[in-house]
Design a protein around this motif. Structure first.
Motif, short mmCIF file in Angstrom:
data_model
loop_
_atom_site.label_atom_id
_atom_site.label_comp_id
_atom_site.label_asym_id
_atom_site.label_seq_id
_atom_site.Cartn_x
_atom_site.Cartn_y
_atom_site.Cartn_z
N LYS A 98 -23.91 30.06 14.67
CA LYS A 98 -23.02 31.20 14.95
C LYS A 98 -23.80 32.45 15.35
N ASP A 99 -25.04 32.57 14.86
CA ASP A 99 -25.80 33.78 15.18
C ASP A 99 -26.72 33.57 16.38
N PHE A 100 -26.50 32.51 17.11
CA PHE A 100 -27.35 32.22 18.27
C PHE A 100 -26.49 32.29 19.53
N THR A 101 -26.93 33.09 20.50
CA THR A 101 -26.15 33.26 21.72
C THR A 101 -26.75 32.40 22.81
N TRP A 155 -12.82 27.03 34.21
CA TRP A 155 -13.32 27.83 35.34
C TRP A 155 -12.87 29.29 35.19
N GLU A 156 -11.62 29.47 34.84
CA GLU A 156 -11.07 30.82 34.68
C GLU A 156 -11.83 31.56 33.55
N HIS A 157 -12.04 30.87 32.43
CA HIS A 157 -12.72 31.45 31.27
C HIS A 157 -14.18 31.80 31.62
N ASP A 158 -14.89 30.82 32.19
CA ASP A 158 -16.32 31.02 32.49
C ASP A 158 -16.49 32.17 33.50
N ARG A 159 -15.61 32.18 34.51
CA ARG A 159 -15.69 33.22 35.54
C ARG A 159 -15.38 34.59 34.94
N ALA A 160 -14.39 34.64 34.06
CA ALA A 160 -14.00 35.93 33.47
C ALA A 160 -15.17 36.52 32.69
N LEU A 161 -15.88 35.68 31.93
CA LEU A 161 -17.02 36.18 31.16
C LEU A 161 -18.15 36.63 32.10
N PHE A 164 -22.49 31.23 31.51
CA PHE A 164 -21.38 31.34 30.55
C PHE A 164 -20.53 30.07 30.60
N HIS A 165 -20.28 29.49 29.40
CA HIS A 165 -19.44 28.28 29.39
C HIS A 165 -18.45 28.36 28.22
N VAL A 166 -17.81 27.23 27.95
CA VAL A 166 -16.67 27.23 27.01
C VAL A 166 -16.98 27.75 25.62
N TYR A 167 -18.24 27.61 25.18
CA TYR A 167 -18.58 28.06 23.82
C TYR A 167 -18.93 29.53 23.78
N ASN A 168 -18.90 30.20 24.93
CA ASN A 168 -19.22 31.64 24.94
C ASN A 168 -17.95 32.48 24.89
N ASN A 169 -18.14 33.74 24.49
CA ASN A 169 -16.98 34.63 24.39
C ASN A 169 -17.40 36.06 24.71
N GLU A 170 -16.46 36.98 24.59
CA GLU A 170 -16.71 38.39 24.96
C GLU A 170 -17.82 38.99 24.10
N MET A 171 -17.97 38.50 22.86
CA MET A 171 -19.03 39.05 21.99
C MET A 171 -20.41 38.72 22.55
N ASP A 172 -20.53 37.53 23.13
CA ASP A 172 -21.81 37.15 23.74
C ASP A 172 -22.13 38.07 24.92
N VAL A 173 -21.09 38.39 25.70
CA VAL A 173 -21.28 39.29 26.85
C VAL A 173 -21.74 40.65 26.34
N ALA A 174 -21.06 41.15 25.31
CA ALA A 174 -21.40 42.47 24.77
C ALA A 174 -22.82 42.46 24.20
N LYS A 175 -23.19 41.35 23.53
CA LYS A 175 -24.50 41.29 22.88
C LYS A 175 -25.63 41.34 23.92
N ILE A 176 -25.50 40.54 24.96
CA ILE A 176 -26.61 40.53 25.94
C ILE A 176 -26.64 41.85 26.71
N LEU A 177 -25.48 42.42 27.01
CA LEU A 177 -25.46 43.70 27.74
C LEU A 177 -26.15 44.78 26.92
N SER A 178 -25.87 44.79 25.62
CA SER A 178 -26.46 45.81 24.76
C SER A 178 -27.99 45.68 24.75
N GLU A 179 -28.49 44.45 24.72
CA GLU A 179 -29.96 44.25 24.71
C GLU A 179 -30.58 44.62 26.06
#
Ligand code: PLP
Length: 428
Positions: A59-62, A333-339, A406-421
């Protein structure tokens, strides 16, 4: 640093970091998963949470490198184990052809072709080798490819060039203009051109090439087209028939979330006699006689398969396809593209960041590539790894950049985490 050395240092760095507090979750059967997922709407966060819970990624690994290797859901690992146990209990050297053809039916469904046009192979690289080595190419025949091909395409083509004197001609993908790619490609066509070999989605910038237009151009000029789809099925819907390509291959172990060392090759029916099978054995043939010097190949793409298989892997691949179908490839496809899009739109605003993925939205996919003016790509990758974010360095095409998938196991938190770093890095 060369890519190999870099990867060695990454392996050292990541090994300890990967496995702390990974909690074992119980797997749910594919039937149970289908039932549960169908009770949610894909706009409900519970839909994607249920999917995320099916993977062993801590859970703590992106994890943002599906373009390198996908994670398999528990149900796939379970299927492989179950089938392996059966084989160890009752060893049977011949794989069950009826079940084998069912796997091919699922693969054909994903590709949009007939099961007879499918060969089950070990990886995309094997699919490429079968075709590149088997095509009747002579000294001086020309092959057009991009400067952004993966080693899996470049090396077999170069090998053929060294062995048989074929000539390789490259063009740089135009990341700004869809039509620009056709123009660049067309300029390279001569009387000696026989084959166009391009990635459907490049491994470098995640750029989708205009597959239908490239295939049409090739057909108008009487050329063969190979689309390297290692980065495609499982990420977005595919239809090889509609594209009009001659050959298509993919890995089972990336976006399809299948077991490692699985791949799929499509050879258009009309081309089955064209490609000489070079590595052959039991299963390739439809009868032979050493005494009479006779050999007849299977009428289907089975002619490219040979010897003892590890059927458990392919039954696992079938389960992975069932898993993705239960979600729905359009929704994936919609999910992965949106992320990826959310990531892209913020990334372009960060000072010191240079985004290499296409400016034209039609070209963009679930993989986004960037580099930074104030820090080298290898340092970015190592820094992110320290923060437990896994991305992939890109050295192909001399880009010296970083790719984020980005794939099915990723979410908006992963996007926020990498952007912040990345923002932290941009200010360093
Ligand atoms: C475009 C492309 N082709 C081929 C491959 C090789 O895939 P495999 O390791 O399944 O042979 C890759 C792997 O990343 C890729 O990105």
């Amino acid at each position: 640093m060369r890519r190999k050395e870099f990867l060695k240092s990454m392996a050292f760095l990541t090994f300890g970091a990967l496995f702390p507090n990974s909690k074992k979750l119980d797997y749910i059967s594919i039937e149970n998963f289908k039932e549960k997922i169908s009770s949610f709407n894909s706009s409900d966060p519970k839909f994607w949470k249920l999917i995320r819970d099916q993977f062993p990624i801590p859970k703590d690994f992106t994890y943002l490198n599906t373009g390198g290797l996908g994670s398999s859901p528990f149900v796939v690992a379970h299927k492989v184990k179950e089938e392996t146990d059966i084989l160890d209990k009752y060893p049977t050297p011949n794989h069950d052809l009826e079940k084998w053809w069912k796997v091919k039916e699922k693969c054909a469904d994903i590709f949009g072709c007939d099961k007879e046009e499918i060969a089950l192979v070990s990886c995309a690289t094997e699919g490429i080798n079968i075709v590149v080595n088997g095509l009747p190419l002579k000294k001086g025949d020309e092959v057009i490819l991009t400067t952004h091909e993966h080693a899996a395409g470049n090396i077999p083509l170069l090998n053929r060039a060294k062995r048989d004197g074929i000539v390789l001609k490259t063009f740089e993908p135009d990341a700004k203009n869809w039509v620009g790619n056709l123009e660049r490609l067309e300029k390279l066509i001569t009387k000696r051109t026989r084959l166009i070999f391009v990635s459907h989605i490049t491994c470098t910038t995640g750029q989708r090439l205009p597959e239908r237009e490239i295939c049409k151009l090739a057909k108008d000029k009487g050329l063969w087209v190979f689309l390297d789809g290692a980065q495609v099925p499982g990420m977005m819907p595919v239809d090889v028939r509609e594209y009009g390509c001659d050959f298509y291959t993919t890995s089972g172990h990336k976006w399809l979330l299948g077991p490692k060392r699985t791949g799929i090759l499509y050879v258009k029916k009309e081309n089955l006699e064209l490609v000489q099978p070079l590595t052959v054995g039991g299963y390739s043939d439809a009868g032979y006689s050493v005494e009479k010097n006779e050999l007849k190949f299977q009428p289907s793409a089975q002619r490219f398969e040979y010897g003892t298989q590890n059927p458990a892997l392919f039954f696992g691949l079938e389960t992975a396809i069932d898993f993705l179908n239960a979600i729905g490839i359009d929704k994936v496809w919609e999910h992965d593209r949106a992320l990826a899009e959310a990531f892209y739109q913020e990334l372009i605003k960060i000072a010191n960041v240079e985004v290499l993925s296409p400016e034209e939205e039609n070209f963009r996919t679930a993989m986004i590539t960037f580099r930074m003016k104030n820090i080298t790509y290898d340092k970015i990758v190592s820094y992110l790894m320290e923060k437990r974010i896994r991305v992939r360095p890109v050295t192909e095409g001399n880009l010296m950049a970083v790719r984020v998938s980005f794939h099915v196991y990723n979410n908006e938190m992963d996007v926020a985490k990498i952007l912040s770093e990345i923002k932290n890095l941009a200010q360093s």
